[in-house]
Design an enzyme around this catalytic site. Sequence first.
Site, PDB file in Angstrom:
ATOM      1  N   CYS A   1       0.839  -1.193   0.000  1.00  0.00           N
ATOM      2  CA  CYS A   1       0.000   0.000   0.000  1.00  0.00           C
ATOM      3  C   CYS A   1       0.877   1.248   0.000  1.00  0.00           C
ATOM      4  O   CYS A   1       1.848   1.318   0.750  1.00  0.00           O
ATOM      5  CB  CYS A   1      -0.906  -0.005   1.236  1.00  0.00           C
ATOM      6  SG  CYS A   1      -2.012   1.401   1.344  1.00  0.00           S
TER       7      CYS A   1
ATOM      8  N   HIS B   1      -9.170  -3.697  -1.723  1.00  0.00           N
ATOM      9  CA  HIS B   1      -8.162  -2.925  -1.003  1.00  0.00           C
ATOM     10  C   HIS B   1      -8.520  -1.433  -1.022  1.00  0.00           C
ATOM     11  O   HIS B   1      -8.509  -0.768   0.014  1.00  0.00           O
ATOM     12  CB  HIS B   1      -6.787  -3.169  -1.645  1.00  0.00           C
ATOM     13  CG  HIS B   1      -5.670  -2.388  -1.043  1.00  0.00           C
ATOM     14  ND1 HIS B   1      -4.693  -2.976  -0.278  1.00  0.00           N
ATOM     15  CD2 HIS B   1      -5.368  -1.065  -1.085  1.00  0.00           C
ATOM     16  CE1 HIS B   1      -3.837  -2.038   0.126  1.00  0.00           C
ATOM     17  NE2 HIS B   1      -4.232  -0.863  -0.365  1.00  0.00           N
TER      18      HIS B   1
ATOM     19  N   HIS C   1     -10.157   1.436   2.010  1.00  0.00           N
ATOM     20  CA  HIS C   1      -9.684   2.789   2.367  1.00  0.00           C
ATOM     21  C   HIS C   1     -10.856   3.740   2.624  1.00  0.00           C
ATOM     22  O   HIS C   1     -10.778   4.606   3.485  1.00  0.00           O
ATOM     23  CB  HIS C   1      -8.809   3.378   1.256  1.00  0.00           C
ATOM     24  CG  HIS C   1      -7.383   2.962   1.314  1.00  0.00           C
ATOM     25  ND1 HIS C   1      -6.528   3.328   2.333  1.00  0.00           N
ATOM     26  CD2 HIS C   1      -6.641   2.213   0.456  1.00  0.00           C
ATOM     27  CE1 HIS C   1      -5.327   2.825   2.102  1.00  0.00           C
ATOM     28  NE2 HIS C   1      -5.365   2.139   0.976  1.00  0.00           N
TER      29      HIS C   1
END
Length: 168
Positions: free
Chosen positions: A94, A136, A140
Site C-alpha cells: 500500500c 483494497h 480505504h
Amino acid sequence: MSILKIYEYPEPVLRQETKKITEFDENLTQLVNDMGETMYDAPGIGLAAPQVGKSVKLIIVDTSKDREEKKEFMAMVNPEIISHEGKQLDEEGCLSVPELTANVNRYKRITVAYQDLQGTPHELTTEDRFAVVLQHEIDHLNGILFLDHLSSLKRNLYKKKVKKWLKQ
C-alpha cells in the site's frame, strides 16, 4: 494536473469516515486526474481519495493492458461491494503503508456498484487480482488499511517500526 501528497500511516485522514459524492462537476474530474497522475508517479495500481487527504468515496484503479505503452485507469465514485464469493490469498502492499507487503485473505469474486464521473450508476463483476485491488481501495473508504487484515504480531511489529521512523 498535479501530483498530490500521499498520506501515510498513522495519518488520521486514513481513518476518517468518507462522505458520499453528490456533485459530479469539474472539481471531481480534476481530483480524478490529479489522483491518476499521483498513482502513476508513486507508482501504484490503485488509489483512494483518503490517501490524498480527501474524505470522499472515490477510488481509481489501473486498467492498463501494458503500462509501458499507455497508462489507463478507471474512476469509481461511491463504490460498494454488493456481492462476493470464494476466498483467495494474495500479496498486497500500500502506498500509505510503506515498506510492508503481506499476504491478505480477500474474496475471490466480487460485484461492485458504483457511479462514473457523470453520476451514471454501473455494476462491475470481477475476480482474482483485480478483485483484490478493488477490495483494497474500497477498504480505504471505510477507514480500513490492509494492515488491519494482518495478524496482531505483524501489525504490532509494523507499528513499532513506524514509531521509530517518526522519532528520527
